[in-house]
Design a protein around this motif. Structure first.
Motif, mmCIF file in Angstrom:
data_model
loop_
_atom_site.group_PDB
_atom_site.id
_atom_site.type_symbol
_atom_site.label_atom_id
_atom_site.label_comp_id
_atom_site.label_asym_id
_atom_site.label_seq_id
_atom_site.Cartn_x
_atom_site.Cartn_y
_atom_site.Cartn_z
ATOM 1 N N ASP A 114 0.817 -1.223 0.000
ATOM 2 C CA ASP A 114 0.000 0.000 0.000
ATOM 3 C C ASP A 114 0.845 1.265 0.000
ATOM 4 N N ASP A 117 3.109 3.129 -5.390
ATOM 5 C CA ASP A 117 2.153 3.448 -6.456
ATOM 6 C C ASP A 117 1.726 2.170 -7.157
ATOM 7 N N ASP A 118 0.501 2.175 -7.683
ATOM 8 C CA ASP A 118 0.014 1.026 -8.453
ATOM 9 C C ASP A 118 0.911 0.807 -9.669
ATOM 10 N N TYR A 141 -0.229 -11.085 -6.392
ATOM 11 C CA TYR A 141 0.227 -9.746 -6.791
ATOM 12 C C TYR A 141 0.858 -9.848 -8.173
#
Length: 194
Positions: A114, A117-118, A141
């Protein structure tokens, strides 16, 4: 009056005067001796009082020193007990297994991810004994891969090459944070009777 009588009168006067001078000298000698004895007594009393003060001061210094040594020994013993408790907690954490270890590792990995950044390519490091566990969790992930082992009790260290950020979510770092935040409460509980 004959010359003998005059001589005898002069001798008598001289004897009387000598006796008077001797009496005065004896009286003065007694006064001097008495004054000297009084001075000596005063000096002795002052010296005794000074010695008593020195003894009292030395006693207080030794008592303070002994109290300080006892306090330092007590604090050292407390520190040793706290270190033993810390080591026991580390051992208990290192010994976590199964679902509990997976649950904690997953929570630490989620919290670390978290922070990025994505879409960032993440490298995850963990304890060598947890490699397969971490690799299993990482299948969920897309942008995270197991990048090697770390010497730790468990948990993960996640880093991103792009952002040059590293998140240390190892059991060790969590333990140290919790330990520091609660050290006074832990100490109070362990030593509440003292």
């Amino acid at each position: 009056m004959s010359l003998d009588t005059v001589v005898e009168d002069i001798r008598d006067e001289a004897r009387a005067r000598a006796e008077e001078i001797r009496a005065d000298a004896d009286e003065r000698a007694e006064e001097i001796v008495s004054e000297a004895e009084a001075d000596a007594e005063s000096i002795r009393e002052e010296r005794e009082a000074e010695v008593e003060r020195e003894i009292s001061q030395e006693r207080e210094q030794r008592l303070s020193s002994a109290k300080l040594e006892a306090k330092q020994a007590r604090l050292g013993a407390r520190r040793d007990v706290l270190e033993d408790v810390h080591e026991d907690v580390e051992g208990a954490i290192a010994g976590l297994e199964g679902d509990r270890r997976e649950e904690l590792t997953r929570a630490l990995l989620d919290a670390a991810v978290d922070e990025f950044d994505d879409g960032a390519d993440l490298r995850v490091h963990g304890r060598s004994d947890d490699e397969s566990l971490i690799e299993d969790i990482l299948t969920e992930y897309d942008d995270a891969t197991f990048a090697g082992t770390r010497d730790c009790l468990g948990g993960v260290v996640v880093e991103s090459e792009a952002s040059r950020v590293r998140v240390d979510n190892t059991f060790d770092s969590v333990l140290e944070s919790v330990w520091e935040d609660n050290l006074k409460a832990i100490s109070d509980r362990l030593f509440e009777d003292q």
